[in-house]
Structures are given as structure tokens and as C-alpha cells.
Design a protein around this motif. Sequence first.
Motif, PDB file in Angstrom:
ATOM      1  N   TYR A 223      20.769  28.816   0.773  1.00 60.60           N
ATOM      2  CA  TYR A 223      20.283  28.670   1.796  1.00 60.60           C
ATOM      3  C   TYR A 223      19.850  27.101   1.981  1.00 60.60           C
ATOM      4  CZ  TYR A 223      16.726  27.991   5.586  1.00 60.60           C
ATOM      5  OH  TYR A 223      15.822  27.367   6.833  1.00 60.60           O
ATOM      6  N   GLN A 224      20.281  26.215   2.861  1.00 61.63           N
ATOM      7  CA  GLN A 224      19.669  24.773   2.904  1.00 61.63           C
ATOM      8  C   GLN A 224      19.478  24.314   4.334  1.00 61.63           C
ATOM      9  OE1 GLN A 224      18.795  22.869  -0.331  1.00 61.63           O
ATOM     10  NE2 GLN A 224      18.134  21.542   1.339  1.00 61.63           N
ATOM     11  N   ARG A 225      18.649  23.589   4.391  1.00 59.93           N
ATOM     12  CA  ARG A 225      18.277  22.839   5.701  1.00 59.93           C
ATOM     13  C   ARG A 225      18.733  21.235   5.482  1.00 59.93           C
ATOM     14  NH1 ARG A 225      12.607  23.928   7.871  1.00 59.93           N
ATOM     15  NH2 ARG A 225      12.044  23.509   5.973  1.00 59.93           N
ATOM     16  N   GLY A 226      19.426  20.684   6.351  1.00 64.48           N
ATOM     17  CA  GLY A 226      19.476  19.488   6.083  1.00 64.48           C
ATOM     18  C   GLY A 226      19.226  18.448   7.520  1.00 64.48           C
ATOM     19  N   HIS A 227      19.008  17.116   7.204  1.00 67.84           N
ATOM     20  CA  HIS A 227      18.430  16.388   8.459  1.00 67.84           C
ATOM     21  C   HIS A 227      19.036  14.896   8.391  1.00 67.84           C
ATOM     22  CE1 HIS A 227      16.101  14.966  11.489  1.00 67.84           C
ATOM     23  NE2 HIS A 227      15.001  14.180  10.643  1.00 67.84           N
ATOM     24  N   ASN A 228      19.554  14.641   9.424  1.00 74.00           N
ATOM     25  CA  ASN A 228      19.990  13.311   9.533  1.00 74.00           C
ATOM     26  C   ASN A 228      19.188  12.422  10.438  1.00 74.00           C
ATOM     27  OD1 ASN A 228      21.391  10.815   9.748  1.00 74.00           O
ATOM     28  ND2 ASN A 228      22.924  11.800  11.305  1.00 74.00           N
TER      29      ASN A 228
ATOM     30  N   CYS B 296      26.410  11.616  10.540  1.00 78.81           N
ATOM     31  CA  CYS B 296      26.515  12.882  11.376  1.00 78.81           C
ATOM     32  C   CYS B 296      27.569  13.728  10.810  1.00 78.81           C
ATOM     33  CB  CYS B 296      26.755  12.722  13.022  1.00 78.81           C
ATOM     34  SG  CYS B 296      25.718  11.290  13.781  1.00 78.81           S
ATOM     35  N   ALA B 297      28.724  13.154  10.502  1.00 82.26           N
ATOM     36  CA  ALA B 297      29.926  14.064   9.941  1.00 82.26           C
ATOM     37  C   ALA B 297      29.459  14.426   8.493  1.00 82.26           C
ATOM     38  CB  ALA B 297      31.052  12.912  10.022  1.00 82.26           C
ATOM     39  N   ASN B 298      28.768  13.370   7.858  1.00 81.87           N
ATOM     40  CA  ASN B 298      28.657  14.028   6.405  1.00 81.87           C
ATOM     41  C   ASN B 298      27.581  14.800   6.287  1.00 81.87           C
ATOM     42  OD1 ASN B 298      30.511  12.183   4.847  1.00 81.87           O
ATOM     43  ND2 ASN B 298      29.168  10.437   4.990  1.00 81.87           N
ATOM     44  N   LEU B 299      26.769  14.948   7.272  1.00 79.53           N
ATOM     45  CA  LEU B 299      25.395  15.720   7.003  1.00 79.53           C
ATOM     46  C   LEU B 299      25.840  17.076   6.546  1.00 79.53           C
ATOM     47  CD1 LEU B 299      22.269  16.423   7.285  1.00 79.53           C
ATOM     48  CD2 LEU B 299      22.756  16.883   9.742  1.00 79.53           C
TER      49      LEU B 299
ATOM     50  N   GLY C 250      12.500  22.626   1.477  1.00 78.27           N
ATOM     51  CA  GLY C 250      12.394  21.990   2.785  1.00 78.27           C
ATOM     52  C   GLY C 250      13.807  21.373   3.022  1.00 78.27           C
ATOM     53  N   PHE C 251      13.716  20.315   3.796  1.00 69.74           N
ATOM     54  CA  PHE C 251      14.949  19.496   4.256  1.00 69.74           C
ATOM     55  C   PHE C 251      15.180  18.552   3.303  1.00 69.74           C
ATOM     56  CE2 PHE C 251      13.057  20.745   8.315  1.00 69.74           C
ATOM     57  CZ  PHE C 251      14.310  20.798   9.299  1.00 69.74           C
ATOM     58  N   ILE C 252      16.755  18.549   3.305  1.00 72.81           N
ATOM     59  CA  ILE C 252      17.432  17.505   2.373  1.00 72.81           C
ATOM     60  C   ILE C 252      17.781  16.384   3.422  1.00 72.81           C
ATOM     61  CG2 ILE C 252      18.181  18.808   0.600  1.00 72.81           C
ATOM     62  CD1 ILE C 252      21.078  17.633   2.444  1.00 72.81           C
ATOM     63  N   THR C 253      17.697  15.096   3.206  1.00 71.97           N
ATOM     64  CA  THR C 253      18.056  14.039   4.242  1.00 71.97           C
ATOM     65  C   THR C 253      18.975  13.114   3.661  1.00 71.97           C
ATOM     66  OG1 THR C 253      16.566  12.047   4.139  1.00 71.97           O
ATOM     67  CG2 THR C 253      15.679  13.839   4.848  1.00 71.97           C
ATOM     68  N   ASN C 254      19.897  12.821   4.343  1.00 76.12           N
ATOM     69  CA  ASN C 254      20.937  11.564   3.996  1.00 76.12           C
ATOM     70  C   ASN C 254      20.525  10.289   4.272  1.00 76.12           C
ATOM     71  OD1 ASN C 254      21.235  11.650   6.587  1.00 76.12           O
ATOM     72  ND2 ASN C 254      23.416  12.165   6.674  1.00 76.12           N
ATOM     73  N   GLU C 255      19.030  10.137   4.389  1.00 69.67           N
ATOM     74  CA  GLU C 255      18.742   9.020   4.790  1.00 69.67           C
ATOM     75  C   GLU C 255      19.005   7.562   4.130  1.00 69.67           C
ATOM     76  OE1 GLU C 255      14.802   7.429   7.175  1.00 69.67           O
ATOM     77  OE2 GLU C 255      14.492   8.926   5.480  1.00 69.67           O
ATOM     78  N   LYS C 256      19.137   7.871   2.550  1.00 71.51           N
ATOM     79  CA  LYS C 256      19.286   7.063   1.330  1.00 71.51           C
ATOM     80  C   LYS C 256      20.649   6.692   1.271  1.00 71.51           C
ATOM     81  CE  LYS C 256      15.017   7.767  -0.689  1.00 71.51           C
ATOM     82  NZ  LYS C 256      14.282   8.963  -0.630  1.00 71.51           N
ATOM     83  N   GLU C 257      21.600   7.835   1.992  1.00 72.60           N
ATOM     84  CA  GLU C 257      22.997   7.541   1.703  1.00 72.60           C
ATOM     85  C   GLU C 257      23.353   6.246   2.207  1.00 72.60           C
ATOM     86  OE1 GLU C 257      25.960   8.980   0.335  1.00 72.60           O
ATOM     87  OE2 GLU C 257      24.191   9.869  -0.635  1.00 72.60           O
ATOM     88  N   ASP C 258      24.454   5.250   1.697  1.00 66.50           N
ATOM     89  CA  ASP C 258      25.136   4.244   2.259  1.00 66.50           C
ATOM     90  C   ASP C 258      26.416   4.707   2.652  1.00 66.50           C
ATOM     91  OD1 ASP C 258      25.764   4.517  -0.536  1.00 66.50           O
ATOM     92  OD2 ASP C 258      26.416   2.545  -0.697  1.00 66.50           O
ATOM     93  N   ALA C 259      26.263   5.081   3.974  1.00 69.53           N
ATOM     94  CA  ALA C 259      27.580   5.760   4.578  1.00 69.53           C
ATOM     95  C   ALA C 259      28.746   4.897   4.576  1.00 69.53           C
ATOM     96  CB  ALA C 259      27.083   6.347   5.871  1.00 69.53           C
TER      97      ALA C 259
END
Length: 160
Positions: free
Chosen positions: A33-38, A129-132, A151-160
Motif C-alpha cells: 500500500y502506498q500513497r503518492g502526491h504530486n 502527473c504521468a509519472n506519479l 505517509g505520502f511519497i512525493t515527486n517534488e524533487k524529481e527533475d522530470a
Amino acid sequence: MTLGNLRDLYQQVILEHYKKPRHKGKTKAVHRYQRGHNPSCGDTIELTLQLNDAGDGIEDVKFEGEGCAIAMASADLMADALRGKSVDEALEMVQRFQRMMKGEDEFPKEQRKLNVMQGVSQFPVRIKCANLTWHTLKAAIESPHGGQQNGFITNEKEDA
Ligand code: ZN
């Protein structure tokens, strides 16, 4: 097919999966189970995975979430493509998806629907959005004791 038609096709597939997702909900047994946030768009996603008895194969993937059409369609397309895959294959697909979004790779014929997301890569802000869903999948697979405490993982630090 002209480029305009091709873009329409991408859009059609994305909207179809957004409006009528086939894999929305929770898996019967929840092994991951995992939550993700963009944060750049506000998309959130909750993935549940059901594994086989050996724990090395994916029997089912479902998602819940709120967000834009691209994030939701990407999750539905991913869930579709992952069923019956091994965990190793799934991790390989995460890598391949990221390469595909950079225009460096494509999915093979039997998973070619995933390539529609390549249409999104023309719009850099939507790549996250597509990568999340794929980031969330990777985190789900790599946290065998369940993501509830994470908790949430976020992709904020990703250099998309
Ligand atoms: Zn989004």
C-alpha cells in the motif's frame, strides 16, 4: 496519420481511462500500500497491490485518487499493464516509463497503450502527473512492510 490526429488519439485514450477507469478501488488482499502526491498539480494517488504466494509476482493492482485526467489515466493504464507481471518486470517498467517520457524508449507491442503517455511529454508540467503512479508503484514495491507509516511519497524533487 497526421500529428493532429495522433494527438487526438492520445487525448481520447487518456479521457477514456479517466472517465471509465477499469482498476479503481482496492485489491482484495492488500500486500502493498502506498500513497503518492504530486504537489505541482495536486494529484494524489493510493495504490494497493496483491501479490502471488511467493511474493514475486503481481496478481492485481488497484488505485484510488483524485487529480487531473493525466494522473488518473496513467494509474489506470499502469494497473492494466502490471497484472501478471513479476515484481522485477514491474521495476523494469518503471525505468522504461521514465525513459519513454524522455523519448529514449518505447514499450513493446503488448504494452503499447502505455506509449500514449508519450504525447504528454510535450508538456513538461504534466510529466509529473504521468509519472506519479510509477513513482508510487516503485515505493510500494520497495516498502515490503506496507506504506501506512510512511505517509505520502512525493515527486517534488524529481527533475522530470
Ligand atoms: Zn496532474
